[in-house]
Design a protein around this motif. Structure first.
Motif, short mmCIF file in Angstrom:
data_model
loop_
_atom_site.label_atom_id
_atom_site.label_comp_id
_atom_site.label_asym_id
_atom_site.label_seq_id
_atom_site.Cartn_x
_atom_site.Cartn_y
_atom_site.Cartn_z
N LYS A 243 -11.97 5.43 -4.27
CA LYS A 243 -11.75 4.53 -5.44
C LYS A 243 -10.37 4.30 -6.63
N ARG A 244 -10.71 5.89 -6.41
CA ARG A 244 -9.89 5.82 -7.60
C ARG A 244 -7.77 5.46 -6.94
N ARG A 245 -7.87 6.03 -5.75
CA ARG A 245 -6.38 6.22 -4.84
C ARG A 245 -6.61 4.52 -4.52
N ALA A 246 -7.48 3.44 -4.94
CA ALA A 246 -7.57 2.39 -3.89
C ALA A 246 -6.26 1.57 -5.37
N ALA B 282 -5.16 2.63 -8.52
CA ALA B 282 -3.42 3.44 -8.35
C ALA B 282 -2.80 3.02 -7.45
N ARG B 283 -2.92 2.73 -6.04
CA ARG B 283 -2.34 1.69 -5.62
C ARG B 283 -2.47 0.39 -5.69
N ALA B 284 -3.12 -0.19 -6.30
CA ALA B 284 -3.14 -1.87 -6.60
C ALA B 284 -2.29 -1.48 -7.46
N LEU C 48 -0.40 0.62 -8.42
CA LEU C 48 1.56 0.04 -8.30
C LEU C 48 1.90 -1.22 -7.34
N ASP C 49 1.58 -1.51 -6.84
CA ASP C 49 1.83 -2.38 -6.23
C ASP C 49 1.97 -3.84 -6.85
N LYS D 215 5.35 -3.38 -8.41
CA LYS D 215 6.61 -3.66 -7.92
C LYS D 215 6.63 -4.83 -7.51
#
Lengths: 202, 41
Positions: free
Chosen positions: A183-186, A188-190, A192-193, A196
Motif C-alpha cells: 500500500k505504501r509503495r502504491a 508513493a508511486r501514485a 510520483l506519477d 511527473k
C-alpha cells in the motif's frame, strides 16, 4: 411444565461437571456466579427448553468434559443427578433439577498446567471436607490405561491445534505487513506519477 | 450452547426417589441458579 409423554425411565439422568472449590467447603460453578448450596436441590432459574439456554448443565461423559478442557488442575469433578425437564444435547444435557452424586479429584497425569504434588494433596483434603458437607462420597479419579492413551492423544491434538493457531497468527501478521508495504509503495508511486504529470520536482 | 453441542431431544424425568445424598436429609426448598451460560474452561 410437565410433558405429556410418560417418562421412559423413572430414574434420574447422570452427567459430569467440574466446579471450583470455594472456601470453606463449597462447590462453585465454573463461571463463578453460583454456589451449589449443600444438601439442597439445585433448580434452574427457568425450565430448559429446546430453544433457550436455561438449565443446570453437564457433559454426558467424563471424556467430553476433558475434551473441552474442564479438567484443569484445581477443579473438582463430579457425577451429578439430573431430573425434571431434561434437554439432551450432542455431548451434554441441561436440566431443571440437579444434585451431585459423587465428587472426584483427578489424578490424571495429563494435566494441562502440568503440576500436582502438594497442590493435589491440598485439593484432596478440601474435596473431603466438601464431600462431607454435601453428603456425597469423594473418590480419586485414576484413568484406565485406555483413557490415559486417549487423553495423551487429546493433549497432543491440543498442542498441535495451538501450534497451528500460532503459525496462522504469524502468517497473518506477515501478510498484513506485506499488504501495508504494498500500500505504501502504491501511494508513493501514485505521488510520483502525480508529480511527473504536473511537473513537480520530488 | 457450543460447549455441549446442539440440543437433540427433550424429556421429563421424574425419579421414584431423590438421589442417594438427599434421601436421608430433610427436604428443603430448591436453590435457584442464575442462567448458566456456557463458560470458558
Amino acid at each position: 411444565m410437565k410433558h405429556d409423554a410418560v417418562p421412559d425411565f423413572c430414574e434420574y439422568r447422570v452427567g459430569w461437571r467440574a466446579w471450583k472449590p470455594m472456601e470453606p467447603h463449597y462447590l462453585c460453578a465454573m463461571n463463578g456466579n453460583f454456589i451449589w448450596t449443600p444438601k439442597r436441590i439445585v433448580q434452574a432459574d427457568k425450565e430448559p427448553t429446546m430453544t433457550n439456554t436455561h438449565g443446570v448443565w453437564a457433559f454426558t461423559t467424563l471424556f467430553d468434559l476433558r475434551r473441552m478442557g474442564y479438567d484443569t488442575s484445581g477443579n473438582i469433578l463430579g457425577r451429578v443427578a439430573f431430573w425434571g425437564t431434561v434437554v439432551h444435547h450432542e455431548t451434554g444435557l441441561r436440566a431443571e433439577f440437579a444434585y451431585p452424586l459423587e465428587l472426584y479429584v483427578d489424578r490424571s497425569e495429563n494435566k494441562r498446567l502440568g503440576y500436582r504434588s502438594s497442590s493435589h494433596d491440598e485439593l484432596w483434603e478440601r474435596a473431603l471436607r466438601i464431600g462431607a458437607e454435601y453428603n456425597v462420597p469423594v473418590k480419586l479419579l485414576v484413568p484406565s490405561e485406555e483413557e490415559t492413551i486417549a487423553l495423551q492423544k487429546l493433549e497432543a491434538a491440543r498442542i498441535e491445534e495451538e501450534r497451528l493457531r500460532m503459525l496462522a497468527m504469524v502468517e497473518h501478521r506477515k501478510q498484513a505487513q506485506k499488504d501495508r508495504e504494498a500500500k505504501r509503495r502504491a501511494i508513493a508511486r501514485a505521488a510520483l506519477d502525480f508529480a511527473k504529470k504536473h511537473g513537480f520536482k520530488m | 450452547m457450543a460447549v455441549i453441542g446442539e440440543p437433540q431431544r427433550i424429556e421429563y424425568v421424574e425419579p421414584l426417589e431423590l438421589p442417594p445424598p438427599l434421601r436421608e436429609l430433610p427436604i428443603e426448598a430448591p436453590v435457584s441458579t442464575p442462567d448458566e451460560q456456557e463458560v470458558p474452561a
